[in-house]
Motif scaffolding. Structure first.
Motif, short mmCIF file in Angstrom:
data_model
loop_
_atom_site.label_atom_id
_atom_site.label_comp_id
_atom_site.label_asym_id
_atom_site.label_seq_id
_atom_site.Cartn_x
_atom_site.Cartn_y
_atom_site.Cartn_z
N PRO A 46 0.80 -1.23 0.00
CA PRO A 46 0.00 0.00 0.00
C PRO A 46 0.83 1.27 0.00
N HIS A 47 2.04 1.20 0.51
CA HIS A 47 2.90 2.39 0.54
C HIS A 47 3.32 2.80 -0.86
N ARG A 48 3.63 1.82 -1.69
CA ARG A 48 4.06 2.12 -3.06
C ARG A 48 2.93 2.79 -3.83
N GLY A 49 1.71 2.26 -3.71
CA GLY A 49 0.57 2.85 -4.41
C GLY A 49 0.32 4.29 -4.00
N THR A 50 0.41 4.55 -2.72
CA THR A 50 0.21 5.91 -2.21
C THR A 50 1.31 6.83 -2.72
N TYR A 51 2.54 6.34 -2.69
CA TYR A 51 3.70 7.12 -3.16
C TYR A 51 3.53 7.47 -4.64
N VAL A 52 3.11 6.51 -5.44
CA VAL A 52 2.95 6.74 -6.88
C VAL A 52 1.80 7.71 -7.14
N ARG A 53 0.68 7.52 -6.47
CA ARG A 53 -0.47 8.42 -6.68
C ARG A 53 -0.11 9.85 -6.31
N GLN A 54 0.56 10.00 -5.18
CA GLN A 54 0.92 11.34 -4.72
C GLN A 54 1.98 11.98 -5.63
N GLY A 55 3.02 11.23 -5.97
CA GLY A 55 4.12 11.79 -6.72
C GLY A 55 3.87 11.97 -8.21
N LEU A 56 3.02 11.11 -8.77
CA LEU A 56 2.83 11.15 -10.22
C LEU A 56 1.51 11.78 -10.63
N PHE A 57 0.49 11.58 -9.84
CA PHE A 57 -0.84 12.05 -10.24
C PHE A 57 -1.37 13.19 -9.37
N GLY A 58 -0.76 13.42 -8.22
CA GLY A 58 -1.24 14.46 -7.33
C GLY A 58 -0.57 15.80 -7.61
N PRO A 59 -1.03 16.84 -6.95
CA PRO A 59 -0.39 18.15 -7.13
C PRO A 59 1.02 18.13 -6.51
N THR A 60 1.92 18.84 -7.12
CA THR A 60 3.28 18.91 -6.61
C THR A 60 3.60 20.32 -6.15
N VAL A 61 4.56 20.43 -5.27
CA VAL A 61 4.98 21.72 -4.73
C VAL A 61 6.44 21.94 -5.13
N PRO A 62 6.75 23.07 -5.74
CA PRO A 62 8.15 23.30 -6.12
C PRO A 62 9.04 23.45 -4.90
N THR A 63 10.29 23.10 -5.05
CA THR A 63 11.24 23.22 -3.95
C THR A 63 11.60 24.68 -3.71
#
Length: 91
Positions: A46-63
């Motif tokens: 379940p951690h991998r799925g959450t990581y992928v959804r957040q990092g690839l499909f979710g909104p991102t914040v610039p550094t």
């Protein structure tokens, strides 16, 4: 020769295999890889799925360094890493 290797490496099926070898520690840059392979979102991890959804499909914040030139300079000069190394070496 290097260009031929990179042409080979960026093929979706090859890149997918390489990234899966690392157990999903790095996200694929191609969303199509995730959409075509259920391993990335499988409920087995379940951690991998959450990581992928957040990092690839979710909104991102610039550094920070993308919007602050001073912080970019600090990052490029490796100030924090140098400080930690000096603390560790000199106690």
């Amino acid at each position: 020769m290097a260009k031929d290797f990179l042409k080979y490496l960026i093929q979706p099926q090859v890149l997918n295999g390489l990234l899966k070898t690392g157990l999903g520690r790095n996200l694929p840059a191609m969303p199509a890889i995730v959409k075509n392979d259920p391993w990335w979102l499988a409920p087995k991890d379940p951690h991998r799925g959450t990581y992928v959804r957040q990092g690839l499909f979710g909104p991102t914040v610039p550094t920070f360094w993308t919007s602050n030139p001073a912080y970019a300079q600090v990052q490029n000069e490796h100030v924090w890493q140098t400080a930690w190394a000096e603390i560790i070496q000199d106690k």
